[in-house]
Design a protein around this motif. Structure first.
Motif, PDB file in Angstrom:
ATOM      1  N   THR A 153      76.948  17.661  40.056  1.00  0.00           N
ATOM      2  CA  THR A 153      78.347  17.191  40.872  1.00  0.00           C
ATOM      3  C   THR A 153      78.878  15.972  40.499  1.00  0.00           C
ATOM      4  O   THR A 153      80.161  15.735  40.312  1.00  0.00           O
ATOM      5  CB  THR A 153      77.942  17.293  42.300  1.00  0.00           C
ATOM      6  OG1 THR A 153      76.595  16.470  42.595  1.00  0.00           O
ATOM      7  CG2 THR A 153      77.911  18.409  42.889  1.00  0.00           C
ATOM      8  N   TYR A 154      77.829  14.895  39.959  1.00  0.00           N
ATOM      9  CA  TYR A 154      78.682  13.592  39.647  1.00  0.00           C
ATOM     10  C   TYR A 154      79.008  13.611  38.146  1.00  0.00           C
ATOM     11  O   TYR A 154      79.479  12.518  37.659  1.00  0.00           O
ATOM     12  CB  TYR A 154      77.404  12.596  39.867  1.00  0.00           C
ATOM     13  CG  TYR A 154      77.406  11.835  41.510  1.00  0.00           C
ATOM     14  CD1 TYR A 154      77.961  10.868  41.821  1.00  0.00           C
ATOM     15  CD2 TYR A 154      76.966  12.874  42.442  1.00  0.00           C
ATOM     16  CE1 TYR A 154      78.351  10.282  43.046  1.00  0.00           C
ATOM     17  CE2 TYR A 154      77.035  12.192  43.710  1.00  0.00           C
ATOM     18  CZ  TYR A 154      77.792  11.139  43.808  1.00  0.00           C
ATOM     19  OH  TYR A 154      77.653  10.634  45.096  1.00  0.00           O
ATOM     20  N   THR A 164      77.681  17.247  46.940  1.00  0.00           N
ATOM     21  CA  THR A 164      76.205  17.080  46.489  1.00  0.00           C
ATOM     22  C   THR A 164      75.479  17.321  47.993  1.00  0.00           C
ATOM     23  O   THR A 164      74.520  18.230  47.738  1.00  0.00           O
ATOM     24  CB  THR A 164      76.036  15.508  45.999  1.00  0.00           C
ATOM     25  OG1 THR A 164      76.503  15.501  44.915  1.00  0.00           O
ATOM     26  CG2 THR A 164      74.393  15.554  45.856  1.00  0.00           C
ATOM     27  N   ILE A 165      75.845  16.660  48.770  1.00  0.00           N
ATOM     28  CA  ILE A 165      75.161  17.242  50.217  1.00  0.00           C
ATOM     29  C   ILE A 165      75.368  18.517  50.744  1.00  0.00           C
ATOM     30  O   ILE A 165      74.076  19.132  51.045  1.00  0.00           O
ATOM     31  CB  ILE A 165      75.964  16.200  51.352  1.00  0.00           C
ATOM     32  CG1 ILE A 165      75.826  14.903  51.087  1.00  0.00           C
ATOM     33  CG2 ILE A 165      75.182  16.498  52.459  1.00  0.00           C
ATOM     34  CD1 ILE A 165      76.608  13.641  52.049  1.00  0.00           C
ATOM     35  N   TYR A 166      76.349  19.088  50.494  1.00  0.00           N
ATOM     36  CA  TYR A 166      76.493  20.526  50.865  1.00  0.00           C
ATOM     37  C   TYR A 166      75.513  21.451  49.781  1.00  0.00           C
ATOM     38  O   TYR A 166      74.986  22.325  50.283  1.00  0.00           O
ATOM     39  CB  TYR A 166      78.003  21.096  50.596  1.00  0.00           C
ATOM     40  CG  TYR A 166      78.448  22.346  50.807  1.00  0.00           C
ATOM     41  CD1 TYR A 166      78.267  22.832  52.099  1.00  0.00           C
ATOM     42  CD2 TYR A 166      79.077  23.073  49.967  1.00  0.00           C
ATOM     43  CE1 TYR A 166      78.512  23.917  52.546  1.00  0.00           C
ATOM     44  CE2 TYR A 166      79.577  24.491  50.104  1.00  0.00           C
ATOM     45  CZ  TYR A 166      79.229  24.890  51.441  1.00  0.00           C
ATOM     46  OH  TYR A 166      79.653  26.220  51.860  1.00  0.00           O
ATOM     47  N   ARG A 167      75.632  21.160  48.491  1.00  0.00           N
ATOM     48  CA  ARG A 167      74.658  22.033  47.607  1.00  0.00           C
ATOM     49  C   ARG A 167      73.092  21.453  47.761  1.00  0.00           C
ATOM     50  O   ARG A 167      72.426  22.316  47.878  1.00  0.00           O
ATOM     51  CB  ARG A 167      75.106  21.796  46.202  1.00  0.00           C
ATOM     52  CG  ARG A 167      76.510  22.263  45.780  1.00  0.00           C
ATOM     53  CD  ARG A 167      76.848  22.281  44.351  1.00  0.00           C
ATOM     54  NE  ARG A 167      77.926  23.145  44.001  1.00  0.00           N
ATOM     55  CZ  ARG A 167      77.852  24.147  43.319  1.00  0.00           C
ATOM     56  NH1 ARG A 167      76.756  24.711  42.890  1.00  0.00           N
ATOM     57  NH2 ARG A 167      79.226  24.850  43.035  1.00  0.00           N
ATOM     58  N   ALA A 168      72.917  20.346  48.151  1.00  0.00           N
ATOM     59  CA  ALA A 168      71.677  20.038  48.189  1.00  0.00           C
ATOM     60  C   ALA A 168      70.973  20.611  49.435  1.00  0.00           C
ATOM     61  O   ALA A 168      69.965  21.309  49.558  1.00  0.00           O
ATOM     62  CB  ALA A 168      71.535  18.311  48.336  1.00  0.00           C
ATOM     63  N   LYS A 169      71.739  20.735  50.666  1.00  0.00           N
ATOM     64  CA  LYS A 169      71.199  21.332  51.787  1.00  0.00           C
ATOM     65  C   LYS A 169      70.974  22.934  51.405  1.00  0.00           C
ATOM     66  O   LYS A 169      69.894  23.290  51.946  1.00  0.00           O
ATOM     67  CB  LYS A 169      71.871  21.142  52.964  1.00  0.00           C
ATOM     68  CG  LYS A 169      72.059  19.769  53.512  1.00  0.00           C
ATOM     69  CD  LYS A 169      73.018  19.702  54.468  1.00  0.00           C
ATOM     70  CE  LYS A 169      73.177  18.420  55.332  1.00  0.00           C
ATOM     71  NZ  LYS A 169      73.987  18.212  56.152  1.00  0.00           N
ATOM     72  N   LEU A 184      74.276   9.986  39.648  1.00  0.00           N
ATOM     73  CA  LEU A 184      74.541   9.204  40.912  1.00  0.00           C
ATOM     74  C   LEU A 184      73.981   7.771  40.895  1.00  0.00           C
ATOM     75  O   LEU A 184      73.003   7.711  40.125  1.00  0.00           O
ATOM     76  CB  LEU A 184      73.551   9.856  41.981  1.00  0.00           C
ATOM     77  CG  LEU A 184      73.210   9.289  43.380  1.00  0.00           C
ATOM     78  CD1 LEU A 184      74.611   9.152  44.184  1.00  0.00           C
ATOM     79  CD2 LEU A 184      72.282  10.179  44.105  1.00  0.00           C
ATOM     80  N   LYS A 185      74.687   6.787  40.957  1.00  0.00           N
ATOM     81  CA  LYS A 185      74.238   5.294  40.938  1.00  0.00           C
ATOM     82  C   LYS A 185      74.476   4.671  42.000  1.00  0.00           C
ATOM     83  O   LYS A 185      73.912   3.233  41.948  1.00  0.00           O
ATOM     84  CB  LYS A 185      74.709   5.016  39.687  1.00  0.00           C
ATOM     85  CG  LYS A 185      76.164   4.889  39.371  1.00  0.00           C
ATOM     86  CD  LYS A 185      76.440   4.492  37.952  1.00  0.00           C
ATOM     87  CE  LYS A 185      78.048   4.618  37.548  1.00  0.00           C
ATOM     88  NZ  LYS A 185      78.416   4.271  36.246  1.00  0.00           N
ATOM     89  N   GLU A 186      75.467   4.691  42.982  1.00  0.00           N
ATOM     90  CA  GLU A 186      75.825   3.614  43.922  1.00  0.00           C
ATOM     91  C   GLU A 186      74.802   3.676  45.159  1.00  0.00           C
ATOM     92  O   GLU A 186      74.573   4.793  45.595  1.00  0.00           O
ATOM     93  CB  GLU A 186      77.203   3.883  44.497  1.00  0.00           C
ATOM     94  CG  GLU A 186      78.253   4.177  43.497  1.00  0.00           C
ATOM     95  CD  GLU A 186      78.450   2.561  42.701  1.00  0.00           C
ATOM     96  OE1 GLU A 186      78.332   1.584  43.552  1.00  0.00           O
ATOM     97  OE2 GLU A 186      79.032   2.532  41.512  1.00  0.00           O
ATOM     98  N   ASP A 187      74.477   2.616  45.497  1.00  0.00           N
ATOM     99  CA  ASP A 187      73.650   2.509  46.558  1.00  0.00           C
ATOM    100  C   ASP A 187      73.743   3.103  47.843  1.00  0.00           C
ATOM    101  O   ASP A 187      72.956   3.948  48.481  1.00  0.00           O
ATOM    102  CB  ASP A 187      73.190   0.914  47.013  1.00  0.00           C
ATOM    103  CG  ASP A 187      72.640   0.271  45.809  1.00  0.00           C
ATOM    104  OD1 ASP A 187      72.301   1.021  44.601  1.00  0.00           O
ATOM    105  OD2 ASP A 187      72.054  -0.915  45.998  1.00  0.00           O
ATOM    106  N   THR A 197      69.352  15.020  53.119  1.00  0.00           N
ATOM    107  CA  THR A 197      68.930  16.149  52.493  1.00  0.00           C
ATOM    108  C   THR A 197      67.353  15.950  52.797  1.00  0.00           C
ATOM    109  O   THR A 197      66.788  14.998  52.605  1.00  0.00           O
ATOM    110  CB  THR A 197      68.974  16.039  51.104  1.00  0.00           C
ATOM    111  OG1 THR A 197      70.187  15.661  50.886  1.00  0.00           O
ATOM    112  CG2 THR A 197      68.326  16.911  50.280  1.00  0.00           C
ATOM    113  N   ASN A 198      66.722  16.901  53.187  1.00  0.00           N
ATOM    114  CA  ASN A 198      65.256  17.313  53.413  1.00  0.00           C
ATOM    115  C   ASN A 198      64.371  17.565  52.331  1.00  0.00           C
ATOM    116  O   ASN A 198      63.738  18.530  52.281  1.00  0.00           O
ATOM    117  CB  ASN A 198      65.189  18.219  54.642  1.00  0.00           C
ATOM    118  CG  ASN A 198      63.801  18.303  55.056  1.00  0.00           C
ATOM    119  OD1 ASN A 198      63.033  17.346  55.293  1.00  0.00           O
ATOM    120  ND2 ASN A 198      63.253  19.602  55.767  1.00  0.00           N
TER     121      ASN A 198
END
Length: 255
Positions: A153-154, A164-169, A184-187, A197-198
């Protein structure tokens, strides 16, 4: 404890799993000697070391042989980077994963990028594939085999955080053990994704994103070197070769 169990336990530790990415047996042995707790292959490095471009341009059998060589000679868990699976259909990809499990690999990285065009695979297709992989692994006695679901995604998406959140879940619900988000790099975004994400979050080392201590504070569980070590070694080789020839003196080899 077998290597699959050992590899899972490394993701449950309070420490960040710094994954050394190897492209051949020599690099794998060096990483193990240095103290790395697990090794991942880098498909990019494997391809480049053999004169190919990345992007599944080499036969899966070549990647498989590299994994076998490493697994047979190290005493730590090995996870294999299989890009999008090296197959045009789900069954071929599932069979490829089982071949790696049979060799003694403890896990895989599998990504959701399309290979013949830009963009990501439709979410339902990738989820269906992950479910089939997990079912086949469990049916064949490979409970706990680590499926690291990579989402690009990034690297490709206009709205990477939400996607990312949608796909990760969805990937975790479909059998993924962990989520890998290169780019992905921003804190703040790292924190949000972890909170939503679990599953353990794996990120790729980038300039400015290098400290395991900092990533531990953010909640990251795994940091991958990717192809960076291969590039560093290759640059050193180029430099040494050029210096030897230009000086017509081999003393650099013995300093």
């Amino acid at each position: 404890m077998n290597r699959i169990q050992e590899f899972n336990a490394l993701h449950e530790s309070n420490e960040v799993l710094l994954l050394g990415n190897a492209w051949d047996l020599l690099s794998a042995l060096s990483l193990e000697k240095a103290g790395f707790k697990a090794i991942g292959t880098t498909s990019w490095g494997v391809a480049k070391s053999l004169g190919y471009s990345d992007g599944e341009m080499i036969e899966f059998a070549i990647q498989q042989n590299v994994v076998k060589m490493i697994v047979d000679h190290v005493k730590i868990p090995v996870t294999a980077d299989i890009e999008s699976g090296y197959g045009e259909d789900d069954q071929t990809i599932v069979d490829n994963v089982l071949k790696l499990a049979d060799l003694g690999a403890s896990g895989i990285n599998i990504e959701d990028s399309l290979k013949n065009q830009a963009g990501l695979k439709p979410l339902d297709q990738q989820c269906h594939l992950l479910s089939k992989i997990r079912t086949a692994l469990e049916k064949n006695g490979y409970q706990g085999f680590y499926i690291n679901a990579r989402t690009d995604t990034y690297l490709q998406n206009q709205d990477p955080l939400n996607e990312t959140i949608y796909r990760a879940k969805a990937y975790v619900e479909s059998g993924a053990s962990g989520i890998f988000v290169p780019g992905l790099k921003e804190d703040d975004e790292i924190r949000v994704i972890i909170s939503q994400t679990n599953a353990p979050l794996n990120i790729m080392s980038l300039p400015g994103l290098t400290s395991c201590n900092k990533l531990k504070e953010l909640g990251v569980k795994r940091l991958s070197i990717g192809g960076a070590l291969y590039r560093k070694v290759n640059n050193l080789l180029d430099h040494c070769a050029a210096q030897i020839y230009e000086s017509q003196d081999t003393s650099i080899l013995f300093n």
